[in-house]
Design a protein around this motif. Sequence first.
Motif, PDB file in Angstrom:
ATOM      1  N   GLU A 177       0.938   9.123  -6.278  1.00 47.10           N
ATOM      2  CA  GLU A 177       1.360  10.513  -6.128  1.00 47.10           C
ATOM      3  C   GLU A 177       2.237  10.941  -7.308  1.00 47.10           C
ATOM      4  N   GLY A 224       0.696   4.115  -2.941  1.00 47.11           N
ATOM      5  CA  GLY A 224       0.452   5.533  -2.669  1.00 47.11           C
ATOM      6  C   GLY A 224       1.505   6.429  -3.299  1.00 47.11           C
ATOM      7  N   ASP A 260       0.817  -1.218   0.000  1.00 51.39           N
ATOM      8  CA  ASP A 260       0.000   0.000   0.000  1.00 51.39           C
ATOM      9  C   ASP A 260       0.848   1.264   0.000  1.00 51.39           C
TER      10      ASP A 260
END
Length: 192
Positions: free
Chosen positions: A113, A109, A105
């Motif tokens: 981004e 992320g 995870d």
Amino acid sequence: METKTRTKKSTTKSAGKTTAKASAKIPAKKDAAKNLNDLFEDALKDIYWAEKALTKTLPKMQKNATDEKLQKAIGSHLIETKEHVSRLEKCFAKLGKKAQAKKCDAMQGLLDEGKSIMEETEPGAVRDAGIIAASQKVEHYEIATYGTLAAYAKVLEQKECLKLLLQTLEEEKKCDQLLTKIADTTLNSKSK
């Protein structure tokens, strides 16, 4: 003056309640790690997923970069990343395990981004500066992960894995240093 004091007190009480909830114990899942070896294997699965995801993302970043040095650095790191995947597979083999990826995870992320940064910047020096920022966040995550995995491998006396993990750790550090050099030399100045 009394009004300010009351507001401050009520904020403090509210914050106290939030802290109490946040510090509640979290129950372990049924398949939770029970020892350092389990934790080591779980972390290997995470970084294996992360490295494989990077092999798909790095070509997109390279295509969106305009600075020649940045394009070259990303291309070189793509080759290294494929080797990182191979080293992790060797590490799994040394443990007598099949290489298995478990979605990371944290890396997802960071990759999201990075994609967002590319979408929110115009092509050129500004996007290049954003790509470097996103890439360095990834590198820092990998440096932390490989450092931790190496420490676990040392304690678990997994000498072959330790050697492989330390080799990758050094490459991640060098990549981070190269990105800093590219950003510092001219790229950040061009993006003003």
